[in-house]
Write a protein that holds these residues in place. Structure first.
Motif, short mmCIF file in Angstrom:
data_model
loop_
_atom_site.label_atom_id
_atom_site.label_comp_id
_atom_site.label_asym_id
_atom_site.label_seq_id
_atom_site.Cartn_x
_atom_site.Cartn_y
_atom_site.Cartn_z
N TYR A 319 0.84 -1.21 0.00
CA TYR A 319 0.00 0.00 0.00
C TYR A 319 0.87 1.25 0.00
O TYR A 319 0.64 2.19 -0.77
CB TYR A 319 -0.92 -0.02 1.22
N LEU A 320 1.88 1.29 0.86
CA LEU A 320 2.74 2.47 0.96
C LEU A 320 3.51 2.68 -0.34
O LEU A 320 3.69 3.82 -0.79
CB LEU A 320 3.69 2.33 2.15
N ASP A 321 3.96 1.59 -0.97
CA ASP A 321 4.67 1.71 -2.25
C ASP A 321 3.75 2.32 -3.31
O ASP A 321 4.16 3.19 -4.08
CB ASP A 321 5.15 0.33 -2.70
N LEU A 322 2.48 1.90 -3.33
CA LEU A 322 1.53 2.46 -4.28
C LEU A 322 1.25 3.93 -3.99
O LEU A 322 1.11 4.75 -4.91
CB LEU A 322 0.23 1.66 -4.24
N ARG A 324 3.34 6.07 -2.60
CA ARG A 324 4.52 6.83 -3.04
C ARG A 324 4.41 7.12 -4.54
O ARG A 324 4.65 8.24 -4.99
CB ARG A 324 5.80 6.02 -2.79
N ARG A 325 4.08 6.09 -5.29
CA ARG A 325 3.97 6.26 -6.74
C ARG A 325 2.83 7.20 -7.10
O ARG A 325 2.93 7.98 -8.06
CB ARG A 325 3.79 4.89 -7.40
N LEU A 326 1.76 7.15 -6.33
CA LEU A 326 0.61 8.02 -6.59
C LEU A 326 0.96 9.49 -6.36
O LEU A 326 0.44 10.37 -7.04
CB LEU A 326 -0.55 7.60 -5.69
N THR A 327 1.85 9.78 -5.40
CA THR A 327 2.24 11.17 -5.14
C THR A 327 3.11 11.73 -6.27
O THR A 327 3.18 12.94 -6.44
CB THR A 327 3.02 11.31 -3.82
N LYS A 328 3.77 10.85 -7.01
CA LYS A 328 4.73 11.32 -8.02
C LYS A 328 4.14 11.44 -9.42
O LYS A 328 4.65 12.19 -10.25
CB LYS A 328 5.93 10.37 -8.06
N THR A 329 3.08 10.66 -9.70
CA THR A 329 2.58 10.64 -11.07
C THR A 329 1.72 11.86 -11.40
O THR A 329 1.05 12.41 -10.52
CB THR A 329 1.77 9.36 -11.34
N HIS A 330 1.79 12.27 -12.64
CA HIS A 330 0.93 13.36 -13.14
C HIS A 330 0.01 12.86 -14.25
O HIS A 330 -0.71 13.65 -14.85
CB HIS A 330 1.80 14.50 -13.68
N ASP A 331 0.05 11.55 -14.51
CA ASP A 331 -0.73 10.97 -15.60
C ASP A 331 -2.05 10.42 -15.07
O ASP A 331 -2.05 9.54 -14.20
CB ASP A 331 0.08 9.84 -16.25
N PRO A 332 -3.20 10.93 -15.52
CA PRO A 332 -4.51 10.48 -15.00
C PRO A 332 -4.72 8.98 -15.15
O PRO A 332 -5.30 8.34 -14.27
CB PRO A 332 -5.51 11.28 -15.85
N LYS A 333 -4.25 8.38 -16.26
CA LYS A 333 -4.43 6.95 -16.48
C LYS A 333 -3.65 6.15 -15.44
O LYS A 333 -4.15 5.16 -14.88
CB LYS A 333 -3.98 6.59 -17.89
N THR A 334 -2.41 6.57 -15.17
CA THR A 334 -1.59 5.90 -14.16
C THR A 334 -2.21 6.06 -12.78
O THR A 334 -2.23 5.11 -11.98
CB THR A 334 -0.15 6.46 -14.16
N GLU A 335 -2.71 7.26 -12.50
CA GLU A 335 -3.39 7.49 -11.22
C GLU A 335 -4.56 6.52 -11.04
O GLU A 335 -4.71 5.92 -9.97
CB GLU A 335 -3.90 8.93 -11.14
N PHE A 336 -5.36 6.37 -12.06
CA PHE A 336 -6.52 5.48 -11.98
C PHE A 336 -6.07 4.04 -11.70
O PHE A 336 -6.65 3.34 -10.86
CB PHE A 336 -7.32 5.53 -13.29
N THR A 337 -5.02 3.58 -12.39
CA THR A 337 -4.50 2.22 -12.20
C THR A 337 -4.01 2.01 -10.77
O THR A 337 -4.31 0.99 -10.13
CB THR A 337 -3.37 1.94 -13.20
N LEU A 338 -3.25 2.98 -10.26
CA LEU A 338 -2.72 2.87 -8.90
C LEU A 338 -3.84 2.89 -7.86
O LEU A 338 -3.81 2.12 -6.90
CB LEU A 338 -1.73 4.01 -8.63
N GLU A 339 -4.81 3.76 -8.06
CA GLU A 339 -5.93 3.83 -7.13
C GLU A 339 -6.73 2.53 -7.12
O GLU A 339 -7.18 2.07 -6.06
CB GLU A 339 -6.84 5.01 -7.50
N ASP A 340 -6.89 1.91 -8.29
CA ASP A 340 -7.59 0.64 -8.37
C ASP A 340 -6.84 -0.45 -7.61
O ASP A 340 -7.44 -1.26 -6.89
CB ASP A 340 -7.75 0.25 -9.85
N GLN A 341 -5.51 -0.47 -7.72
CA GLN A 341 -4.70 -1.45 -7.00
C GLN A 341 -4.80 -1.24 -5.48
O GLN A 341 -4.81 -2.21 -4.71
CB GLN A 341 -3.24 -1.38 -7.46
N ILE A 342 -4.83 0.02 -5.06
CA ILE A 342 -4.96 0.33 -3.63
C ILE A 342 -6.30 -0.18 -3.09
O ILE A 342 -6.35 -0.80 -2.02
CB ILE A 342 -4.81 1.85 -3.39
N LEU A 343 -7.37 0.03 -3.83
CA LEU A 343 -8.69 -0.45 -3.42
C LEU A 343 -8.73 -1.98 -3.34
O LEU A 343 -9.35 -2.54 -2.43
CB LEU A 343 -9.76 0.07 -4.39
N LYS A 344 -8.06 -2.64 -4.25
CA LYS A 344 -8.04 -4.11 -4.24
C LYS A 344 -7.29 -4.65 -3.02
O LYS A 344 -7.57 -5.76 -2.56
CB LYS A 344 -7.39 -4.64 -5.52
#
Length: 349
Positions: A319-322, A324-344
């Protein structure tokens, strides 16, 4: 020990230059008393750099004459004076001088002008709401100080729920209310580290509201203070099942804070220091208590928790690794993917 105290003339000058109002919360400091021949004063001439060695912001290189001059003074109400001297990291010398300058500028602009009626603007309403909110926050502070420390966790919810109708996201609250509230939250989490989940959610809501309302006005000290409150959530010592709910509130705030600072101030701003440290920090392993060691309540692990510990800690690290990556990305598609993984994983973002 020698103290470079202000003369009566200097005190009077500071009061007059501030227009009789506190230089921080803008509250009037003089008014009538019960005796028709007398007036009541709740204002004080405060030293920016302390009058004596060992005091707040003391500067040993400052000459004695400078230390007791008008230049080293600021007019405050008694409550703000106490906060300023107790929270030196939030009120360094430079900030106090800036507050003094703004207060004197406001006093100069008010000269000879009647206050605007509420129908012509919201300044008067905002001032009244700020003053009432600050008064209530300080009342809660007083209750916390007066209560027995051993009973604070039992009363934790009642303290903060007295303040839930202070909606910082509404336009009429000023940054001074956010500052007062974050100081209170910091004092609260230092005393009450074993907070229930419901209280952690209230704290998280206050932090997010304060950030959304006033982040562009926050200094590094204010960012650090808010981050320290979030760190208390991240390092919660609650039992395992509750802990997951609490730490994700802390990390969620830090993630949003980092993104907000980058948006308002840039990716190299000094305000990013402490929040970045928190988001890069590995979660502390709980481990099992050693045989023969006295246990405290938060160390006790029930049968269900014992089987879950290793898997839960792996999930926390993922969760923490995801995050970290979420704080750094500026790409909406990547954000959506990371958020989906966090929810799972069963967390929130």
């Amino acid at each position: 020990m020698r103290e470079d105290n202000f003369t009566a003339k200097t005190v009077q000058t500071l009061y007059r230059r501030a227009g009789g109002h506190c230089s921080i919360c803008d509250a009037p400091t003089f008014g009538p008393s019960g005796n028709e021949w007398k007036a009541t004063n709740v204002g004080q001439a405060a030293h920016i750099a302390a009058a004596a060695s060992g005091g707040p912001r003391y500067d040993e290189k400052m000459p004695s004459e400078e230390r007791k001059s008008v230049r080293n003074g600021i007019w405050l109400c008694s409550n703000c004076h106490e906060d300023v001297d107790r929270n030196v990291d939030i009120y360094p010398v430079g900030k106090l001088k800036a507050l003094k300058h703004e207060a004197e500028k406001k006093a100069r602009e008010r000269l000879g002008k009647p206050p605007s009626p509420p129908s012509q603007g919201s300044d008067q309403l905002s001032f009244m709401l700020d003053a009432l909110a600050i008064q209530r926050i300080r009342q809660v502070k007083g209750q916390m100080k007066a209560d027995d420390l051993s009973s604070l966790e039992e009363k934790a919810s009642s303290y903060l729920h007295q303040l839930v109708d202070i909606q910082l996201a509404e336009d009429h609250y000023g940054p001074v209310v956010s500052r007062e509230l974050i100081i209170l939250l910091h004092e609260f989490v230092e005393i009450c580290s074993n907070m229930p989940v419901s209280v952690a959610y209230v704290i998280d809501n206050f932090l997010h509201d304060a950030m959304e309302a006033h982040l562009p006005l926050w200094s590094k000290e204010e960012v650090d203070r808010a981050s320290q409150v979030a760190a208390a959530l991240i390092h919660s010592s609650r039992p395992l099942k509750e802990r997951r709910l609490i730490i994700q509130r802390g990390y969620s705030f830090v993630k949003d804070l980092i993104k907000g600072i980058r948006s308002h101030f840039g990716s190299k701003d000094a305000r990013l220091g402490f929040p970045n440290e928190l988001i890069l920090e590995e979660p502390r392993p709980r481990g099992r208590p050693r045989r023969g060691v006295a246990l405290v309540e938060s160390d006790c692990i029930d049968g269900d928790d014992e089987d879950m510990i290793d898997g839960e800690e792996d999930a926390e690290r993922r969760y923490l690794d995801l995050m970290r990556r979420l704080t750094k990305t500026h790409d909406p598609k990547t954000e959506f993917t990371l958020e989906d993984q966090i929810l799972k994983l069963g967390f929130e973002f």
